[in-house]
Design a protein around this motif. Sequence first.
Motif, short mmCIF file in Angstrom:
data_model
loop_
_atom_site.label_atom_id
_atom_site.label_comp_id
_atom_site.label_asym_id
_atom_site.label_seq_id
_atom_site.Cartn_x
_atom_site.Cartn_y
_atom_site.Cartn_z
N THR A 10 -5.94 4.24 5.09
CA THR A 10 -6.24 4.87 3.81
C THR A 10 -5.01 4.88 2.92
N SER A 11 -5.13 4.24 1.77
CA SER A 11 -4.00 4.10 0.84
C SER A 11 -4.50 3.54 -0.48
N VAL A 12 -3.63 3.57 -1.45
CA VAL A 12 -3.84 2.77 -2.65
C VAL A 12 -3.18 1.43 -2.39
N TYR A 13 -3.93 0.36 -2.57
CA TYR A 13 -3.43 -0.99 -2.31
C TYR A 13 -3.11 -1.67 -3.64
N PHE A 14 -1.94 -2.28 -3.70
CA PHE A 14 -1.46 -2.96 -4.89
C PHE A 14 -1.21 -4.43 -4.59
N CYS A 15 -1.68 -5.30 -5.44
CA CYS A 15 -1.27 -6.69 -5.29
C CYS A 15 0.08 -6.87 -5.97
N TRP A 16 0.83 -7.82 -5.49
CA TRP A 16 2.24 -8.00 -5.87
C TRP A 16 2.55 -9.47 -6.00
N ALA A 17 3.39 -9.79 -6.93
CA ALA A 17 3.83 -11.17 -7.12
C ALA A 17 5.32 -11.18 -7.43
N LYS A 18 6.00 -12.17 -6.92
CA LYS A 18 7.43 -12.33 -7.17
C LYS A 18 7.66 -13.71 -7.77
N LEU A 19 8.40 -13.74 -8.85
CA LEU A 19 8.68 -14.99 -9.53
C LEU A 19 9.95 -15.63 -8.97
N VAL A 20 10.13 -16.88 -9.30
CA VAL A 20 11.31 -17.61 -8.87
C VAL A 20 12.58 -16.97 -9.46
N THR A 21 12.44 -16.22 -10.54
CA THR A 21 13.58 -15.54 -11.16
C THR A 21 13.96 -14.27 -10.42
N ARG A 60 0.84 -1.19 0.00
CA ARG A 60 0.00 0.00 0.00
C ARG A 60 0.88 1.24 0.00
N GLN A 61 0.32 2.32 -0.53
CA GLN A 61 1.05 3.58 -0.58
C GLN A 61 0.09 4.72 -0.33
N ALA A 62 0.34 5.44 0.75
CA ALA A 62 -0.46 6.61 1.08
C ALA A 62 0.22 7.84 0.49
N PRO A 63 -0.54 8.91 0.28
CA PRO A 63 0.04 10.14 -0.29
C PRO A 63 1.24 10.63 0.52
#
Length: 113
Positions: free
Chosen positions: A87-98, A37-40
């Motif tokens: 209160t924030s913008v929420y982002f989903c995140w994924a990390k690959l084996v690479t 998440r990232q708030a202003p």
Amino acid sequence: VQLQASGGGLVQAGSSLSLSCATSGSVFAVIAMGWYRQAPGKERELVASITRGSPKYVDSVEGRFTISKDGDRNLYLQMNSLKPEDTSVYFCWAKLVTGTEYWGQGTLVTVSS
């Protein structure tokens, strides 16, 4: 890997909200997923992640947020007892084996006092 987050909105303090993230692409290569998440005016922070089935949370959401997965393609974040500081913008995140990382487009969560 493509990530599509949804579920944000405007709620009152103390309420609950559930975020969803649908993934597509090379999900077989994903070793970790989570929610940032990232708030202003603030840096982006990782609030919850799940690696090999083990969840981790930042202290500020421990006990209030729950991260879960539905197979390899859907990620969720159940947020209870929401506070204005969530209160924030929420982002989903994924990390690959690479080591490559991906973020979705973000969904805004606003918690009013």
